[in-house]
Design a protein around this motif. Sequence first.
Motif, PDB file in Angstrom:
ATOM      1  N   LEU A   1       0.857  -1.188   0.000  1.00 22.59           N
ATOM      2  CA  LEU A   1       0.000   0.000   0.000  1.00 22.59           C
ATOM      3  C   LEU A   1       0.891   1.236   0.000  1.00 22.59           C
ATOM      4  O   LEU A   1       1.829   1.343   0.788  1.00 22.59           O
ATOM      5  CB  LEU A   1      -0.905   0.000   1.247  1.00 22.59           C
ATOM      6  N   ILE A   2       0.607   2.158  -0.911  1.00 24.58           N
ATOM      7  CA  ILE A   2       1.359   3.411  -0.990  1.00 24.58           C
ATOM      8  C   ILE A   2       0.390   4.549  -0.724  1.00 24.58           C
ATOM      9  O   ILE A   2      -0.652   4.665  -1.363  1.00 24.58           O
ATOM     10  CB  ILE A   2       2.020   3.583  -2.379  1.00 24.58           C
ATOM     11  N   VAL A   3       0.750   5.390   0.253  1.00 19.28           N
ATOM     12  CA  VAL A   3      -0.052   6.561   0.589  1.00 19.28           C
ATOM     13  C   VAL A   3       0.790   7.802   0.266  1.00 19.28           C
ATOM     14  O   VAL A   3       1.903   7.946   0.757  1.00 19.28           O
ATOM     15  CB  VAL A   3      -0.459   6.564   2.085  1.00 19.28           C
ATOM     16  N   GLU A   4       0.234   8.701  -0.577  1.00 25.19           N
ATOM     17  CA  GLU A   4       0.932   9.942  -0.924  1.00 25.19           C
ATOM     18  C   GLU A   4       0.114  11.111  -0.432  1.00 25.19           C
ATOM     19  O   GLU A   4      -1.089  11.176  -0.631  1.00 25.19           O
ATOM     20  CB  GLU A   4       1.114  10.047  -2.443  1.00 25.19           C
ATOM     21  N   CYS A   5       0.804  12.036   0.182  1.00 28.83           N
ATOM     22  CA  CYS A   5       0.166  13.268   0.650  1.00 28.83           C
ATOM     23  C   CYS A   5       1.156  14.403   0.406  1.00 28.83           C
ATOM     24  O   CYS A   5       2.124  14.560   1.155  1.00 28.83           O
ATOM     25  CB  CYS A   5      -0.202  13.155   2.131  1.00 28.83           C
ATOM     26  N   GLY A   6       0.941  15.145  -0.663  1.00 31.93           N
ATOM     27  CA  GLY A   6       1.884  16.206  -1.029  1.00 31.93           C
ATOM     28  C   GLY A   6       3.195  15.590  -1.461  1.00 31.93           C
ATOM     29  O   GLY A   6       3.256  14.739  -2.334  1.00 31.93           O
TER      30      GLY A   6
ATOM     31  N   ARG B   1       5.568  10.436   0.706  1.00 30.74           N
ATOM     32  CA  ARG B   1       5.083   9.139   0.209  1.00 30.74           C
ATOM     33  C   ARG B   1       5.431   8.075   1.258  1.00 30.74           C
ATOM     34  O   ARG B   1       6.575   7.957   1.667  1.00 30.74           O
ATOM     35  CB  ARG B   1       5.771   8.805  -1.104  1.00 30.74           C
ATOM     36  N   VAL B   2       4.400   7.289   1.670  1.00 35.97           N
ATOM     37  CA  VAL B   2       4.594   6.221   2.661  1.00 35.97           C
ATOM     38  C   VAL B   2       4.174   4.912   2.008  1.00 35.97           C
ATOM     39  O   VAL B   2       3.098   4.804   1.434  1.00 35.97           O
ATOM     40  CB  VAL B   2       3.756   6.486   3.936  1.00 35.97           C
ATOM     41  N   ARG B   3       5.055   3.913   2.123  1.00 34.73           N
ATOM     42  CA  ARG B   3       4.772   2.605   1.524  1.00 34.73           C
ATOM     43  C   ARG B   3       4.712   1.554   2.628  1.00 34.73           C
ATOM     44  O   ARG B   3       5.591   1.469   3.470  1.00 34.73           O
ATOM     45  CB  ARG B   3       5.876   2.253   0.527  1.00 34.73           C
ATOM     46  N   PHE B   4       3.653   0.745   2.575  1.00 36.40           N
ATOM     47  CA  PHE B   4       3.460  -0.357   3.523  1.00 36.40           C
ATOM     48  C   PHE B   4       3.584  -1.663   2.745  1.00 36.40           C
ATOM     49  O   PHE B   4       2.871  -1.883   1.779  1.00 36.40           O
ATOM     50  CB  PHE B   4       2.075  -0.303   4.170  1.00 36.40           C
TER      51      PHE B   4
ATOM     52  N   LEU C   1      -2.073   7.962   8.760  1.00 39.28           N
ATOM     53  CA  LEU C   1      -3.012   8.848   8.064  1.00 39.28           C
ATOM     54  C   LEU C   1      -3.351  10.086   8.896  1.00 39.28           C
ATOM     55  O   LEU C   1      -3.463  11.199   8.371  1.00 39.28           O
ATOM     56  CB  LEU C   1      -4.286   8.069   7.703  1.00 39.28           C
ATOM     57  N   THR C   2      -3.519   9.888  10.189  1.00 40.50           N
ATOM     58  CA  THR C   2      -3.801  11.027  11.067  1.00 40.50           C
ATOM     59  C   THR C   2      -2.633  11.998  11.044  1.00 40.50           C
ATOM     60  O   THR C   2      -2.806  13.228  10.961  1.00 40.50           O
ATOM     61  CB  THR C   2      -4.057  10.534  12.521  1.00 40.50           C
ATOM     62  N   THR C   3      -1.413  11.500  11.095  1.00 32.77           N
ATOM     63  CA  THR C   3      -0.213  12.339  11.052  1.00 32.77           C
ATOM     64  C   THR C   3      -0.101  13.093   9.729  1.00 32.77           C
ATOM     65  O   THR C   3       0.206  14.284   9.693  1.00 32.77           O
ATOM     66  CB  THR C   3       1.039  11.484  11.300  1.00 32.77           C
ATOM     67  N   LEU C   4      -0.385  12.400   8.638  1.00 35.34           N
ATOM     68  CA  LEU C   4      -0.301  13.037   7.320  1.00 35.34           C
ATOM     69  C   LEU C   4      -1.366  14.124   7.150  1.00 35.34           C
ATOM     70  O   LEU C   4      -1.114  15.175   6.571  1.00 35.34           O
ATOM     71  CB  LEU C   4      -0.424  12.001   6.206  1.00 35.34           C
ATOM     72  N   ARG C   5      -2.561  13.905   7.660  1.00 38.46           N
ATOM     73  CA  ARG C   5      -3.620  14.917   7.578  1.00 38.46           C
ATOM     74  C   ARG C   5      -3.276  16.158   8.377  1.00 38.46           C
ATOM     75  O   ARG C   5      -3.526  17.283   7.939  1.00 38.46           O
ATOM     76  CB  ARG C   5      -4.936  14.338   8.092  1.00 38.46           C
ATOM     77  N   SER C   6      -2.742  15.947   9.576  1.00 42.55           N
ATOM     78  CA  SER C   6      -2.416  17.105  10.406  1.00 42.55           C
ATOM     79  C   SER C   6      -1.210  17.884   9.869  1.00 42.55           C
ATOM     80  O   SER C   6      -1.097  19.084  10.105  1.00 42.55           O
ATOM     81  CB  SER C   6      -2.168  16.662  11.857  1.00 42.55           C
ATOM     82  N   ALA C   7      -0.316  17.199   9.132  1.00 42.81           N
ATOM     83  CA  ALA C   7       0.872  17.851   8.586  1.00 42.81           C
ATOM     84  C   ALA C   7       0.512  18.675   7.356  1.00 42.81           C
ATOM     85  O   ALA C   7       1.206  19.627   7.011  1.00 42.81           O
ATOM     86  CB  ALA C   7       1.910  16.832   8.222  1.00 42.81           C
ATOM     87  N   SER C   8      -0.580  18.363   6.662  1.00 42.64           N
ATOM     88  CA  SER C   8      -0.881  19.100   5.446  1.00 42.64           C
ATOM     89  C   SER C   8      -1.727  20.323   5.653  1.00 42.64           C
ATOM     90  O   SER C   8      -2.204  20.715   6.610  1.00 42.64           O
ATOM     91  CB  SER C   8      -1.588  18.191   4.428  1.00 42.64           C
TER      92      SER C   8
END
Length: 117
Positions: free
Chosen positions: A86-91, A94-97, A110-117
């Motif tokens: 699973l790859i999650v990109e936010c800006g 990029r985080v890969r699981f 996901l919570t960390t990525l939302r708060s960082a953006s």
Amino acid sequence: MEAKALGRRLGSKNYSKQFRAMVVAQANDPARSIADVAQEHGLNANMIARWRRAHERSQSALTHAQPTETFIPVQLPVPAQVASSLIVECGAVRVRFDGPLELSVLRTVLTTLRSAS
């Protein structure tokens, strides 16, 4: 003097169990008919058929009287490890699981990525 039929008890119309078993065994032979066996021993074919049914009932009663449990070993297939990714990109992040994914770890990321953006 009258000849006595083979297997017959003197003064009785009954036949011994050994004689009946022998006649039933002969009647169960697929190469012979009940009528042939009856004629050979001077008996009625219906009586031999009745002896066969009684013998079958007694044999099935013996098998049903002592139930036996049989366990058959079963080998279950080992579940295949599904390779997941699973790859999650936010800006720019990029985080890969890879491998099995834990839901709690995914929530934290996901919570960390939302708060960082």
